[in-house]
Write a protein that holds these residues in place. Structure first.
Motif, PDB file in Angstrom:
ATOM      1  N   THR A 349      21.010  15.730  10.499  1.00  0.00           N
ATOM      2  CA  THR A 349      20.412  15.601   9.564  1.00  0.00           C
ATOM      3  C   THR A 349      21.028  14.201   9.178  1.00  0.00           C
ATOM      4  O   THR A 349      22.215  13.790   9.923  1.00  0.00           O
ATOM      5  N   ILE A 350      20.259  13.801   7.994  1.00  0.00           N
ATOM      6  CA  ILE A 350      20.333  12.840   7.367  1.00  0.00           C
ATOM      7  C   ILE A 350      21.240  12.875   6.159  1.00  0.00           C
ATOM      8  O   ILE A 350      20.516  13.031   5.967  1.00  0.00           O
ATOM      9  N   THR A 351      22.633  12.110   5.961  1.00  0.00           N
ATOM     10  CA  THR A 351      23.007  12.015   4.145  1.00  0.00           C
ATOM     11  C   THR A 351      22.926  11.116   3.913  1.00  0.00           C
ATOM     12  O   THR A 351      22.807  10.470   4.635  1.00  0.00           O
ATOM     13  N   TYR A 352      23.434  10.985   2.666  1.00  0.00           N
ATOM     14  CA  TYR A 352      23.553  10.002   1.609  1.00  0.00           C
ATOM     15  C   TYR A 352      24.414  10.255   0.779  1.00  0.00           C
ATOM     16  O   TYR A 352      24.615  10.999   0.167  1.00  0.00           O
ATOM     17  N   ASN A 353      24.621   8.761   0.513  1.00  0.00           N
ATOM     18  CA  ASN A 353      26.124   8.595  -0.338  1.00  0.00           C
ATOM     19  C   ASN A 353      25.459   8.483  -1.135  1.00  0.00           C
ATOM     20  O   ASN A 353      26.352   8.101  -2.374  1.00  0.00           O
ATOM     21  N   THR A 354      24.350   7.562  -1.445  1.00  0.00           N
ATOM     22  CA  THR A 354      23.811   7.312  -2.686  1.00  0.00           C
ATOM     23  C   THR A 354      22.583   7.689  -3.483  1.00  0.00           C
ATOM     24  O   THR A 354      22.041   8.301  -2.553  1.00  0.00           O
ATOM     25  N   SER A 355      22.380   7.551  -4.421  1.00  0.00           N
ATOM     26  CA  SER A 355      21.044   8.420  -4.947  1.00  0.00           C
ATOM     27  C   SER A 355      19.960   7.277  -5.179  1.00  0.00           C
ATOM     28  O   SER A 355      19.505   6.374  -4.554  1.00  0.00           O
ATOM     29  N   PHE A 356      19.324   8.082  -5.105  1.00  0.00           N
ATOM     30  CA  PHE A 356      18.162   7.593  -4.624  1.00  0.00           C
ATOM     31  C   PHE A 356      17.563   5.978  -5.251  1.00  0.00           C
ATOM     32  O   PHE A 356      17.013   5.172  -5.002  1.00  0.00           O
ATOM     33  N   LEU A 357      17.497   6.013  -6.845  1.00  0.00           N
ATOM     34  CA  LEU A 357      17.564   4.200  -8.199  1.00  0.00           C
ATOM     35  C   LEU A 357      18.273   3.578  -7.221  1.00  0.00           C
ATOM     36  O   LEU A 357      18.556   2.997  -6.942  1.00  0.00           O
ATOM     37  N   THR A 358      19.939   3.853  -7.171  1.00  0.00           N
ATOM     38  CA  THR A 358      20.723   3.122  -6.339  1.00  0.00           C
ATOM     39  C   THR A 358      20.021   2.628  -5.319  1.00  0.00           C
ATOM     40  O   THR A 358      20.000   1.743  -4.660  1.00  0.00           O
ATOM     41  N   GLN A 359      19.826   3.218  -4.253  1.00  0.00           N
ATOM     42  CA  GLN A 359      18.910   3.464  -2.570  1.00  0.00           C
ATOM     43  C   GLN A 359      17.504   2.343  -3.110  1.00  0.00           C
ATOM     44  O   GLN A 359      17.877   1.349  -2.747  1.00  0.00           O
ATOM     45  N   PHE A 360      16.510   2.598  -4.083  1.00  0.00           N
ATOM     46  CA  PHE A 360      15.563   1.935  -4.163  1.00  0.00           C
ATOM     47  C   PHE A 360      15.975  -0.097  -5.055  1.00  0.00           C
ATOM     48  O   PHE A 360      15.524  -0.710  -5.039  1.00  0.00           O
ATOM     49  N   VAL A 363      17.511  -2.520  -1.903  1.00  0.00           N
ATOM     50  CA  VAL A 363      16.321  -1.985  -0.468  1.00  0.00           C
ATOM     51  C   VAL A 363      14.811  -3.109  -1.169  1.00  0.00           C
ATOM     52  O   VAL A 363      14.826  -4.187  -0.467  1.00  0.00           O
ATOM     53  N   LEU A 364      14.845  -2.774  -2.957  1.00  0.00           N
ATOM     54  CA  LEU A 364      13.487  -3.617  -3.610  1.00  0.00           C
ATOM     55  C   LEU A 364      14.753  -4.644  -3.690  1.00  0.00           C
ATOM     56  O   LEU A 364      13.913  -6.160  -3.155  1.00  0.00           O
ATOM     57  N   LYS A 365      15.997  -4.719  -4.127  1.00  0.00           N
ATOM     58  CA  LYS A 365      15.983  -6.454  -3.859  1.00  0.00           C
ATOM     59  C   LYS A 365      16.594  -7.476  -3.104  1.00  0.00           C
ATOM     60  O   LYS A 365      15.905  -8.402  -3.300  1.00  0.00           O
ATOM     61  N   ARG A 366      16.696  -6.743  -1.632  1.00  0.00           N
ATOM     62  CA  ARG A 366      16.724  -7.230  -0.860  1.00  0.00           C
ATOM     63  C   ARG A 366      15.831  -7.378   0.122  1.00  0.00           C
ATOM     64  O   ARG A 366      15.117  -8.970   0.516  1.00  0.00           O
ATOM     65  N   THR A 367      14.407  -6.570  -0.178  1.00  0.00           N
ATOM     66  CA  THR A 367      12.703  -7.042   0.575  1.00  0.00           C
ATOM     67  C   THR A 367      12.706  -7.960  -0.774  1.00  0.00           C
ATOM     68  O   THR A 367      12.252  -8.936  -0.042  1.00  0.00           O
ATOM     69  N   PHE A 368      12.806  -8.571  -2.202  1.00  0.00           N
ATOM     70  CA  PHE A 368      12.327 -10.048  -2.373  1.00  0.00           C
ATOM     71  C   PHE A 368      12.748 -10.586  -2.010  1.00  0.00           C
ATOM     72  O   PHE A 368      12.551 -12.096  -1.819  1.00  0.00           O
ATOM     73  N   ARG A 369      14.014 -10.382  -1.271  1.00  0.00           N
ATOM     74  CA  ARG A 369      14.826 -12.284  -1.951  1.00  0.00           C
ATOM     75  C   ARG A 369      14.884 -12.061  -0.092  1.00  0.00           C
ATOM     76  O   ARG A 369      14.226 -13.595   0.246  1.00  0.00           O
ATOM     77  N   PHE A 453       9.976   2.751   1.912  1.00  0.00           N
ATOM     78  CA  PHE A 453       8.690   2.945   1.298  1.00  0.00           C
ATOM     79  C   PHE A 453       7.610   2.237   0.257  1.00  0.00           C
ATOM     80  O   PHE A 453       7.005   1.514   0.562  1.00  0.00           O
ATOM     81  N   LEU A 454       8.691   2.085  -0.483  1.00  0.00           N
ATOM     82  CA  LEU A 454       7.954   2.323  -2.229  1.00  0.00           C
ATOM     83  C   LEU A 454       8.074   0.731  -1.386  1.00  0.00           C
ATOM     84  O   LEU A 454       7.752  -0.155  -2.082  1.00  0.00           O
ATOM     85  N   SER A 455       9.587   0.317  -1.733  1.00  0.00           N
ATOM     86  CA  SER A 455      10.605  -0.777  -1.703  1.00  0.00           C
ATOM     87  C   SER A 455       8.928  -1.702  -0.778  1.00  0.00           C
ATOM     88  O   SER A 455       8.461  -3.480  -1.303  1.00  0.00           O
ATOM     89  N   LYS A 456       8.794  -1.545   0.346  1.00  0.00           N
ATOM     90  CA  LYS A 456       7.833  -2.343   1.355  1.00  0.00           C
ATOM     91  C   LYS A 456       6.583  -2.404   0.658  1.00  0.00           C
ATOM     92  O   LYS A 456       5.865  -3.467   0.541  1.00  0.00           O
ATOM     93  N   ILE A 457       5.544  -1.475  -0.097  1.00  0.00           N
ATOM     94  CA  ILE A 457       4.964  -1.481  -0.874  1.00  0.00           C
ATOM     95  C   ILE A 457       4.825  -2.303  -2.253  1.00  0.00           C
ATOM     96  O   ILE A 457       3.250  -3.318  -1.983  1.00  0.00           O
ATOM     97  N   LEU A 458       5.757  -2.332  -3.211  1.00  0.00           N
ATOM     98  CA  LEU A 458       5.718  -2.761  -3.955  1.00  0.00           C
ATOM     99  C   LEU A 458       6.077  -4.409  -4.116  1.00  0.00           C
ATOM    100  O   LEU A 458       5.017  -5.353  -4.328  1.00  0.00           O
ATOM    101  N   SER A 459       6.751  -5.164  -3.089  1.00  0.00           N
ATOM    102  CA  SER A 459       7.347  -6.080  -2.597  1.00  0.00           C
ATOM    103  C   SER A 459       5.823  -6.781  -2.165  1.00  0.00           C
ATOM    104  O   SER A 459       5.426  -8.194  -2.327  1.00  0.00           O
TER     105      SER A 459
END
Length: 629
Positions: A349-360, A363-369, A453-459
C-alpha cells in the motif's frame, strides 16, 4: 554491528541474511554512535511467469529468477509480491505494507527534475513527504541542513540539468538523488548501483559520503558493480551469490583468507572484487590453472558448462560447512527467539503525509515551472503555431464568394482541423518522458495518481493547447477572410481549441502505457489518418456504405470540420459564372452537415464526450501500468 555498509549482491534463492545492526559480521564501523534498523531476509525465493500471451497460444511457464534478479528491490518492497516467497523483516518484525514509503530508495538512473535547482528539488521532497505537522520553516531548515551535509552548498541554486540545460556534475547529481530520499530520515536507505555513470574519483567520493552516514547509525544497503579496491575496502560485510545460491556472507576483509583456505588464491595486485567475480563465474586464473594440461580441443562448451557447475557446487558446499554460515544461522535464530511466527503480508500500500490540495499545489507548481524552463516545449510550440497560421493565411488569403470560395473555405477549415490533430501528437511525450520519475515518486508516496494526472492535464491544456489555439485563430481567421462577426469568431476559436483538447486526450490515452515515443506516434498517426478519411472532405459521408458508415462517429476531424462549416457557411451566398448562385445552407445540405443551432453544438458535445472517455482510459492505464520492477 551498529550500522552495516556492505556489498549487496543479487539472488533468488538464498539462506537468511541480515543487514543493519547485529549483523552476520561482528565488525563495527568506527565512530558509530547510533543504531540503525536491522533488515533480515529468510528463505527468499522469487519466480516469474513467462509466455502465455493474451490469446493463450503458448502455455505459460514459471521461471526461477537467479543471478539477474535485482535482489535489492525485494528488500525494498519494490518487487511484484505475487512471485515472492520468504520473509523480509525489519528489526525482527514483518515489513509494514507501506515500507517503500518509509524507506529511502535511490534508483540506478537519476530521477530528479532537471529544470529545477538542487534546493527546489529538496523543497519539493520535503513539502510532500514530511508530515503536515512540521511547519514550513522547519522544512526549509531541514533542506538547508541537508544541503550542507551533502556538500551541495556551492551548487544549491544551480539547475540539476537536462539534455538541453547544462547542470551540475555527475557526483553532485547523485548526491542530489540521495538527498531526495534522506529528507524523511528513513530507517533504511537502499541504493541501486550508486556509482553507475561516475568516474573513479567521483564514485569514491559518493561511497565515502555513504560510509560517513553508516558510521552515524544509518542502515545502508546497496548493490554495486565491480568496485575498485578503494571502494571495496569500505565495506564492512560482503555477500556473494552464484546463480541465486549463497557462496559467502561474512566480513569483507576476511573474504580473501576464506577463499584461500578453500583453494582459490588471489594474485598479487588483483582487485579482490574482480577476483571474487572471476571465481564464482569460473573464469579466474586460480580456477583454470588445474585444467591447463588438458587438450584445448576437449574444452568444448559442454565441458566448460559442467566445469562451472562443479565449481558452483563446490563453493556452495564449502560455504555451508564454514563458520560464517553457522554464525549467520545463530544470529538469525536470535531474531526469531521469543517472537511469534507470523507471515508477512504480501499486500503493498502507499501512504501519504500530505493532503490532496497540498500535493496538487506543489505538483502543479513544479509542472508549470518545468514548462516555463523548457522553451523547446512551450515557446517553440507557440512559434510553430504562429508560423503555420501565417502559411495558412497566405495560402487562403481573402477568400471570395465565387465558385472557388466554397472550395477554398472548405480546404482552409479542413487544414485547420487536421493541423490541430497532428499538432496534438506532441502530447505523447507527456507521460512517457517522465515515466521513471512518476513511478518512483508515486510508489514512494510523494503524491496521489489523481494529483499527478490533473496537474499534467491542466498544464498541457493551458500552455500547449489553449494559447496556441488562440494565437492560430487570431492570425489565420482574419487573413483568410472568414465571416466577420464576433459570434462566428469566438465559436471558431472554441471549436479549434476543443478539437485540440480531444486530439490531446486521444494521444494521452494511446501513449499512457507506452514506453517508447516512436511506437506511440505510429499508433496515433495511423488513427488520425483513418479519422481524416471520415472527416467529410475526402469522401461524402452520406455515400459511405452502411457497414462502414458508423466509423464516422469516431472521427475527431469530422466533428471539428462539421462545427466549423456550420459556423461559417450559413448566411453566405456564392455566385458561379456571374449568374448562378448557391447559398451556404444548400452546400451544407449536399454535404450532409446539419447547420442548425443544435447541429452546430452537437459536434461540441460529441467532442466533449470523447475527451472524457479518452481521459478515463488514460487514467486507468496509468493506474494499472506496471509499477514494480
Amino acid at each position: 554491528m551498529d550500522s552495516e555498509y556492505r556489498r549487496c549482491s543479487i539472488s533468488n534463492d538464498c539462506d537468511a541474511m541480515e543487514f543493519g545492526r547485529n549483523g552476520a559480521s561482528k565488525h563495527q564501523s568506527a565512530g558509530a554512535n547510533k543504531q540503525g534498523a536491522t533488515v533480515s531476509f529468510h528463505n527468499i525465493h522469487y519466480k516469474v511467469k513467462q509466455g502465455g500471451g493474451c490469446f493463450r497460444l503458448k502455455k505459460a511457464t514459471t521461471k526461477d529468477i537467479l543471478i539477474d534478479l535485482k535482489f535489492l528491490d525485494v528488500l525494498a518492497a519494490r518487487k511484484d509480491p505475487s512471485g515472492l516467497s520468504g520473509e523480509v523483516l525489519i528489526d525482527g518484525a514483518p515489513q509494514p505494507p507501506n515500507f517503500k514509503c518509509l524507506s529511502g530508495y535511490v534508483v540506478q538512473d537519476d530521477v530528479v527534475m532537471g529544470t529545477l535547482t538542487v534546493r527546489q528539488n529538496f523543497a519539493f521532497s520535503a513539502a510532500l513527504r514530511l508530515p503536515s505537522s512540521i511547519s514550513q520553516k522547519e522544512k526549509e531548515q531541514k533542506v538547508e541542513k541537508l544541503i550542507q551535509e551533502l556538500g551541495l552548498g556551492r551548487v544549491a541554486n544551480s539547475k540539476v540539468g537536462t539534455q538541453l540545460i547544462r547542470g551540475i556534475s555527475g557526483g553532485e547529481r547523485k548526491r542530489t538523488n540521495i538527498g531526495m530520499e534522506l529528507i524523511i530520515d528513513p530507517p533504511v536507505l537502499f541504493l541501486d548501483e550508486p556509482t553507475t555513470g561516475l568516474d573513479a574519483s567521483t564514485a569514491n567520493s559518493v561511497l565515502l559520503l555513504l560510509k560517513r552516514m553508516a558510521n552515524h547509525g544509518r542502515t545502508i544497503i546497496l548493490s554495486i558493480h565491480q568496485p575498485r579496491y578503494s571502494i571495496y575496502r569500505l565495506f564492512d560485510s560482503l555477500t556473494l551469490l552464484v546463480n541465486g545460491k549463497q557462496v559467502y556472507h561474512g566480513p569483507a576483509q576476511r573474504a580473501l583468507e576464506y577463499f584461500s583456505e578453500i583453494g582459490y588464491h588471489c594474485e598479487a595486485h588483483n582487485n579482490p572484487a574482480d577476483f571474487f567475480l572471476d571465481v564464482i563465474n569460473g573464469d579466474s586464473t586460480a580456477v583454470t590453472l588445474s585444467s591447463l594440461e588438458e587438450d584445448d580441443s576437449q574444452q568444448d562448451a559442454e565441458s566448460m558448462s559442467k566445469s562451472r557447475k562443479g565449481i558452483e557446487d563446490k563453493l556452495v558446499e564449502e560455504y555451508r560447512n564454514c563458520q560464517y554460515y553457522k554464525q549467520t544461522k545463530d544470529e538469525l535464530e536470535k531474531i526469531f527467539q521469543g517472537k511469534p511466527t507470523t507471515k508477512s503480508s504480501r499486500f503493498r500500500t502507499i501512504t501519504y503525509n500530505t493532503s490532496f490540495l497540498t500535493q496538487f499545489r506543489w505538483v502543479l507548481k513544479r509542472t508549470f515551472r518545468n514548462l516555463a524552463l523548457n522553451p523547446q516545449t512551450s515557446i517553440a510550440q507557440v512559434a510553430v503555431t504562429l508560423f503555420l497560421a501565417l502559411v495558412v493565411g497566405a495560402l487562403f488569403f481573402d477568400v471570395q464568394l465565387n465558385d472557388s470560395g466554397i472550395q477554398n473555405r472548405t480546404g482552409a477549415l479542413f487544414f485547420v482541423v487536421v493541423n490541430q490533430c497532428f499538432s496534438s501528437l506532441s502530447a505523447a511525450e507527456l507521460f512517457i518522458a517522465e515515466r521513471k520519475l512518476f513511478i518512483h515518486e508515486y510508489i514512494s508516496g510523494y503524491y496521489r495518481l489523481s494529483v499527478y494526472f490533473l496537474s499534467k492535464i491542466l498544464s498541457d491544456i493551458i500552455t500547449l493547447r489553449t494559447i496556441p489555439a488562440i494565437v492560430f485563430t487570431c492570425v489565420a481567421y482574419f487573413m483568410i477572410g472568414l465571416k466577420p462577426t464576433a459570434g462566428a469568431f469566438f465559436t471558431f476559436m472554441f471549436s479549434v481549441a476543443l478539437v485540440s483538447y480531444t486530439a490531446t486526450s486521444m494521444a494521452m490515452a494511446i501513449s499512457a502505457d507506452q514506453t517508447v515515443v516512436a511506437i506511440a506516434n505510429i499508433f496515433m498517426t495511423i488513427t488520425c489518418v483513418f479519422m481524416m478519411i471520415f472527416a467529410g472532405l475526402l469522401v461524402n459521408v452520406t455515400s459511405i456504405v452502411n457497414w462502414l458508415s458508423w466509423l464516422k462517429y469516431l472521427s475527431i476531424p469530422r466533428y471539428g470540420l462539421s462545427a466549423l462549416q456550420a459556423n461559417e457557411f450559413p448566411g453566405l451566398e456564392f455566385t458561379w459564372k456571374g449568374n448562378i448562385s448557391m447559398s451556404g445552407e444548400d452546400y451544407l445540405k449536399e454535404q450532409g452537415v446539419d447547420f442548425s443551432t443544435w447541429g452546430l453544438w452537437q459536434n461540441h458535445l460529441a467532442l466533449s464526450i470523447m475527451i472524457i472517455c479518452f481521459l478515463i482510459i488514460a487514467y486507468l492505464k496509468l493506474r494499472f501500468i506496471k509499477k514494480f520492477t
